[in-house]
Structures are given as C-alpha cells and as structure tokens.
Write a protein that holds these residues in place. Structure first.
Motif, PDB file in Angstrom:
ATOM      1  N   THR A   1     -17.759  20.665  87.204  1.00 56.80           N
ATOM      2  CA  THR A   1     -17.422  21.227  88.514  1.00 56.80           C
ATOM      3  C   THR A   1     -18.564  21.012  89.502  1.00 56.80           C
ATOM      4  N   TYR A   2     -19.777  21.159  89.027  1.00 53.05           N
ATOM      5  CA  TYR A   2     -20.944  20.917  89.878  1.00 53.05           C
ATOM      6  C   TYR A   2     -20.932  19.478  90.396  1.00 53.05           C
ATOM      7  N   ARG A   3     -20.645  18.535  89.529  1.00 54.15           N
ATOM      8  CA  ARG A   3     -20.572  17.131  89.950  1.00 54.15           C
ATOM      9  C   ARG A   3     -19.481  16.930  91.007  1.00 54.15           C
ATOM     10  N   GLN A   4     -18.324  17.534  90.771  1.00 56.46           N
ATOM     11  CA  GLN A   4     -17.210  17.375  91.702  1.00 56.46           C
ATOM     12  C   GLN A   4     -17.544  17.931  93.078  1.00 56.46           C
ATOM     13  N   LEU A   5     -18.106  19.125  93.098  1.00 49.21           N
ATOM     14  CA  LEU A   5     -18.453  19.748  94.376  1.00 49.21           C
ATOM     15  C   LEU A   5     -19.551  18.960  95.088  1.00 49.21           C
ATOM     16  N   SER A   6     -20.514  18.460  94.320  1.00 53.12           N
ATOM     17  CA  SER A   6     -21.582  17.666  94.922  1.00 53.12           C
ATOM     18  C   SER A   6     -21.014  16.397  95.551  1.00 53.12           C
ATOM     19  N   ALA A   7     -20.076  15.745  94.850  1.00 52.47           N
ATOM     20  CA  ALA A   7     -19.481  14.515  95.365  1.00 52.47           C
ATOM     21  C   ALA A   7     -18.677  14.772  96.637  1.00 52.47           C
ATOM     22  N   GLU A   8     -18.145  15.983  96.765  1.00 50.04           N
ATOM     23  CA  GLU A   8     -17.354  16.349  97.939  1.00 50.04           C
ATOM     24  C   GLU A   8     -18.210  16.988  99.027  1.00 50.04           C
ATOM     25  N   HIS A   9     -19.524  17.026  98.802  1.00 49.74           N
ATOM     26  CA  HIS A   9     -20.484  17.602  99.758  1.00 49.74           C
ATOM     27  C   HIS A   9     -20.149  19.064 100.081  1.00 49.74           C
ATOM     28  N   LYS A  10     -19.750  19.781  99.026  1.00 49.02           N
ATOM     29  CA  LYS A  10     -19.449  21.204  99.157  1.00 49.02           C
ATOM     30  C   LYS A  10     -20.559  22.028  98.504  1.00 49.02           C
ATOM     31  N   SER A  11     -20.579  23.303  98.822  1.00 52.03           N
ATOM     32  CA  SER A  11     -21.602  24.187  98.264  1.00 52.03           C
ATOM     33  C   SER A  11     -21.465  24.280  96.743  1.00 52.03           C
ATOM     34  N   THR A  12     -22.603  24.187  96.071  1.00 52.27           N
ATOM     35  CA  THR A  12     -22.631  24.318  94.612  1.00 52.27           C
ATOM     36  C   THR A  12     -23.330  25.608  94.173  1.00 52.27           C
ATOM     37  N   ARG A  13     -23.631  26.471  95.125  1.00 56.60           N
ATOM     38  CA  ARG A  13     -24.431  27.660  94.823  1.00 56.60           C
ATOM     39  C   ARG A  13     -23.809  28.507  93.731  1.00 56.60           C
ATOM     40  N   GLU A  14     -22.523  28.767  93.820  1.00 56.99           N
ATOM     41  CA  GLU A  14     -21.877  29.643  92.839  1.00 56.99           C
ATOM     42  C   GLU A  14     -21.804  29.003  91.451  1.00 56.99           C
ATOM     43  N   VAL A  15     -21.426  27.732  91.394  1.00 54.59           N
ATOM     44  CA  VAL A  15     -21.302  27.097  90.081  1.00 54.59           C
ATOM     45  C   VAL A  15     -22.676  26.920  89.440  1.00 54.59           C
TER      46      VAL A  15
END
Length: 307
Positions: free
Chosen positions: A144-158
C-alpha cells in the motif's frame, strides 16, 4: 513469554494438570523487556539503505524497539480472553507438532490436524503461523505504501501501520531465537534424564530474563558484532521461518548444559554470554531480513485468485 503448557503430547489428566499449576512459576516474558527491545533495535538499525527512509529513521528505530515486548503486554489476567487466545503464539513444541506429520502452511489446517489427533493446540503452540501472518500484514502494508507513493498521495498513515507490524513481528522472531520456545523441555527437563539436567521450573526465566538483564550491555555489544549480512530471504517464507525455528531447537541441550555449569547464575561465564549474544543476534538478523524481504516482495504483482 513462558506459557503454561503440558510437557506431554496429550492433555494432562485433571489431577496432574492441577499439580503442575501449583508448582509452575509465574509466567515469564521471553527474553524479557531488555532482550526483546535489543532484538528489535538491532534489526531496525541495520536495515539496508534501499529500505524506505521512514522505516530506518531514528524515530522508527525507537518505535520498533518499544514494540519488541508488545505482545507480552497483552499477557495479563486483566484481559483473560486476549491472554488465552494469543498465549500459544509465542512458542511451538516441535516434538508433538512433528509427531502429527509435516507442518502445513495454513493455521487452520494445522488446527484441524491437532484436533483430529485428540489434542489441544494451546499445548503445542502456534508460533510459525502467527509470525508468518504478521509478516504478511507487513508486506501488504508496504505494498500500500508503494501504491500511495506512486500516486503521489500521503503515506503518513500507512507508515504507522508498517512500523507497528514490524515491531509486532519482532516479538515472535525474537521468541523463536530462544531454544526453549521450541520444545517440551521448555522449563525443566522431563522424561529420561541421563545427563542430570535441572528439573526445576526456573531455567527458562533464569536464562532469558535474569541473565540477560544482568549482562545487558555486554550482550548488546556482543549481539551487534554477531549480526549476519543483510539479505533477501529466498524461497517460501513459512518454510524458511520453520527452518529458523528448527535451527534454534538444536541448541536446547546447550541451554541445559550451560545451566548445569552455572552459566546463567549472575554474570555467568564467557561461554554463556557468547551463546546468549549469538541467539539474540540470530533473532535480530532474522527480523531484519524478514522486514527487508517484505519490502522487496511488496513490489511483486498480486497473484490472481484461483476461484
């Protein structure tokens, strides 16, 4: 933690179980607070540089270290249902487990085998399944962290989830590096005893608790020097984890031999300190490599389900 369990392959008769309950010591924490923190800290602080920085930061190492003893904090009579449900996840007695045949990869397949044999899984232990399941939680969170990073979204929670799973996993990996978490001989020798090993119900905590606490600084330095080189774990993670447990089990008699020689009294001996540092290093090395493997494997596409 030293869980209350039978040293036999089947449930004890009621009278024998009652007698054992009277003589058994209070439950003890595997490696104690000091040892579990040590395993987690050494693992987190030696992760390879290609692991995300949030997982290697000073704050991350501190949190993962704190979480090392976390499952033992759930071992309280104030939470009896939780205590009962997760107590078997800290150990596996390989002798009765292996008597049932090869260990299946899935928890419920093993439970079915145990019940079919008329036995109780709480007396055999569920360690490799719990560790594998927590590792898979960690891998899923990293995906999930990889996915959010690729989408330039916040990864703080994950990121917080990843750190919790890594710390939680460390407890069980640390437990499995302690040989007495792998055997019916977990707290005093049972059955034929030609070598005259102790039968007192105190060796478990004397080794992993009092002795580690009395030698904490030296063991920390010794374990750090004995860490293996970081690497991705090849092959099936459950199979490799069971192999890790079996390797720990080869040292069961060594623990008793050292105790017989007075190696766990006070500061013990150079041999007992070296042995304990090696076991702590084994736990830290395995934890680091499991975290690293979860990161690398999280990049793999999710297989399509077979319906």
């Amino acid at each position: 933690m030293l869980a209350f369990r039978s040293a036999s392959f089947v449930a004890l008769p009621a009278l024998a179980a009652f007698t054992l309950a009277l003589v058994a010591p209070p439950a003890a924490h595997a490696w104690g607070d000091e040892g579990h923190r040590m395993v987690n800290r050494l693992a987190a602080s030696s992760l390879p540089s290609d692991v995300p920085e949030f997982l290697r930061s000073k704050e991350a190492v501190s949190l993962i270290e704190y979480l090392g003893p976390e499952p033992d904090r759930w071992r309280s009579s104030a939470e009896p249902e939780l205590n009962s449900a997760q107590a078997p996840e800290h150990f596996i007695d390989l002798e009765p487990a292996d008597a049932l045949g090869p260990l299946p990869h899935r928890r419920f397949d093993f439970l079915a085998k145990v019940y079919a044999a008329g036995q109780n899984p709480s007396r055999i232990g569920l360690q490799p399944w719990e560790a594998t399941e927590v590792w898979e939680r960690l891998k899923a969170a990293l995906r999930t962290y990889r996915q959010l990073s690729a989408e330039h979204k916040s990864t703080r929670e994950v990121e917080q989830s990843v750190l919790f799973y890594a710390g939680w996993l460390g407890h069980y990996v640390g437990d499995a590096s302690q040989p007495l978490h792998t055997t019916i001989q977990y707290n005093g020798w049972t059955g034929p005893n030609p070598n005259g090993y102790t039968t007192d119900h105190k060796i478990h905590w004397q080794f992993e608790g009092d002795f580690v606490k009395a030698n904490e600084q030296e063991l920390d330095a010794g374990a750090k020097s004995k860490l293996t080189a970081a690497h991705v774990i090849d092959g099936d993670i459950f199979d490799q984890y069971v192999a890790y447990i079996r390797h720990s089990a080869t040292y069961v008699e060594k623990v008793y031999q050292l105790e017989k020689a007075g190696g766990f009294t006070g500061t013990g001996s150079a041999e007992s300190r070296d042995f304990t540092a090696e076991r702590l290093a084994a736990g830290a090395s395995m934890l680091r490599d499991m975290i690293y493997t979860a990161w690398v494997d999280s990049a793999q596409p999710v297989p399509k389900p077979n319906y």
